[in-house]
Design a protein around this motif. Sequence first.
Motif, PDB file in Angstrom:
ATOM      1  N   GLY A 117      92.867 -21.354 -55.037  1.00  0.00           N
ATOM      2  CA  GLY A 117      92.754 -20.147 -54.352  1.00  0.00           C
ATOM      3  C   GLY A 117      94.111 -19.044 -54.698  1.00  0.00           C
ATOM      4  O   GLY A 117      94.285 -18.094 -53.856  1.00  0.00           O
ATOM      5  N   HIS A 154      84.533 -16.435 -54.678  1.00  0.00           N
ATOM      6  CA  HIS A 154      85.964 -16.322 -54.772  1.00  0.00           C
ATOM      7  C   HIS A 154      86.409 -14.854 -55.186  1.00  0.00           C
ATOM      8  O   HIS A 154      87.416 -14.359 -54.679  1.00  0.00           O
ATOM      9  CB  HIS A 154      86.511 -17.254 -55.831  1.00  0.00           C
ATOM     10  CG  HIS A 154      86.119 -18.668 -55.586  1.00  0.00           C
ATOM     11  ND1 HIS A 154      86.708 -19.544 -54.506  1.00  0.00           N
ATOM     12  CD2 HIS A 154      85.222 -19.539 -56.259  1.00  0.00           C
ATOM     13  CE1 HIS A 154      86.223 -20.947 -54.341  1.00  0.00           C
ATOM     14  NE2 HIS A 154      85.276 -20.517 -55.600  1.00  0.00           N
ATOM     15  N   PRO A 206      85.102 -12.608 -51.086  1.00  0.00           N
ATOM     16  CA  PRO A 206      85.074 -13.634 -50.093  1.00  0.00           C
ATOM     17  C   PRO A 206      84.522 -12.822 -48.439  1.00  0.00           C
ATOM     18  O   PRO A 206      84.255 -13.731 -47.871  1.00  0.00           O
ATOM     19  CB  PRO A 206      86.653 -13.901 -49.605  1.00  0.00           C
ATOM     20  CG  PRO A 206      87.611 -12.539 -50.516  1.00  0.00           C
ATOM     21  CD  PRO A 206      86.526 -12.304 -51.381  1.00  0.00           C
TER      22      PRO A 206
END
Length: 640
Positions: free
Chosen positions: A78, A437, A440
């Motif tokens: 992340g 990713h 989002p």
Amino acid sequence: MPIDIKRRDFINGAVIGAGGLLLTGCGKEVVTEIPVTADAPGFFSPTDPSAYYPPTLTGMRGSHEGSFEVAHELAWRGNKPARYETLNEHYDLIVVGAGMSGLAAARYYQQKMGTDARILILDNHDDFGGHAKRNEFHQDGRMMLSLGGAQNIEALSNYSDSARGLMEDIGIDGDFIEFMNRQTSDDMFLAGKMQAENGIAMPGANGHVTVRGNWLAAMFGGKGHEKSVRALPLPTTEQDKLVDFFSGQQDFLDDLSLTEKWDYINTTSYNRYLMDKVGLAESTLPILNAIIINLTGVSGWNLTVLEGMTMGGTGIKSMGWVGKATAKLAELALNSLLSVTMFPDGNASVARLLVQKLIPAVAPGMQGTPDVAIARFDYSALDQENYATRLRLNSTAVGVRENNKNQVEVDYVQQGKAQRVTADHCVLACYNALIPHLCPEMPEAQKAGLSYGVKTPFVYANVQLKDGQAYSKLGATLFQCPYDPFQWVSTSPAVAVGGYEPPRNPDDPMVVFMMHSPMTGPEQPASCRDQLRMARHTIYSTPFADYEEQIRQQLQSLLGKHGFNHETDIQAITVNRIPHGYAYAYLGLYDPKWEDGQAPHEIGRAQFGRISIANTDSEATPLMNLAFDAAWRAVEEQTA
């Protein structure tokens, strides 16, 4: 005994987790710029732009160092930069991904909106084409080409109108396909000459035992199949079973009713059938799996009996009435898989033709298909401010979203710098699983659909030999090697097209093309998607030095009896590591039957405002024509 490697071409194994080097302070401060040296992937010299020419690089290619670390930091941990330099660059369209879908999307948009339309294509690799990578070698004034990934042009009759139109736009039509086929050497099995001699090679006491002829035809009960089987270094009992199986004289499902047979071949793995019904030993299965693995990327443990026999596996004639009823289907499927057309560098030439259409300055003198194979591209022309279309390499997208100005903002990292550009529209032509990713804010159901499929990993290696003397004595251009790390070994495509001249005789230098799939081994309780994830990890964690040793050992054993010496005969090795390879295709043993419109890839590819998705993942089929179809759909969504 392991070979003592005294000379290596280029050692650059993967180091998983090295992303921190490119994302210093990620999530807390702006990315630190990393100095670029001549040893770094994507090296570019301002004083000598011509020095940048990725096709000639050797060592670890494909997913090379510098191409995956930033994306892994984002997807695994992340992490991404907290601040970006906003460039004074606004585009009509930004495309993320310079593979077939991305290049096609840019060309479709350019055709529809005009050559003045401002387009930016971003790609994380140091070369364009996605899996369609060009491997180029030079020796004694001769150029040798081979493919580093995507290779086949299927029959244009299978293309949609839009996909066929794109091929014709770059000069590939029915007449050119026929011309290419005439220019392909008759012994070039890899490039679709199915009547050419092809063999099987198995390790023996004194190097490999090779059986030439037409091994593929033998597997399907062709003339002389018993003689070919008897030449294999197998126990006589296993030979007997293979002869019986290949001949199709016995119905191995004769204990089942018609309904039970149909249920069996749709719910049982191909390999389980080979063991339980045909009676083959598990140690014999690689002989039946080698062709399946390299055509599909998975093994007979992952396919139903019916899938296995329509995707390269033999035995359809050995199931009585059911087999006879479906034999034609299996034959048509196999012919579709193997009857292909190929440039000498695979589909890299298709990518080059598209790039030259988009940015003519990369090869201003190139005529198109007549000289695409020999044209040297000027990579410094890919990303010039004064060109309407720009292709920016070594640039990994880390964020894509709409802002409050009716624009799409795209964040990316290039050579350690975090930068931001904007556009009116965006097409994501990258790996489906990365998109959640990048975006989002997408609905959870769409992100789940995008994350469902797992791409099939593989490795393509090309080995430059000082001459073809030893290889020519094998007597065939391609051998299946079921018990070796690289399950197919072939000469590189001998296709005299695009101005390219393949090796003229065994005295000329040559390139050996080798294919490896990590999807081997015993039956696994895990889903195929989990097995693919583990196989991908295997590829990432195998350094170049290990691949080099495997290649040298395999070729020494295969060619040593013909005077080959790996220490002196191998001039260079290129290993194309493709961890995110073929798009995931749904499999009968693992995936449910979804209603129309409800399959994960259909939910995942939904338009998301000014963002559309185009890749083979969105079609759940790893074919170039469907990559083009996906690009067409995405551009139509954004220009409606």
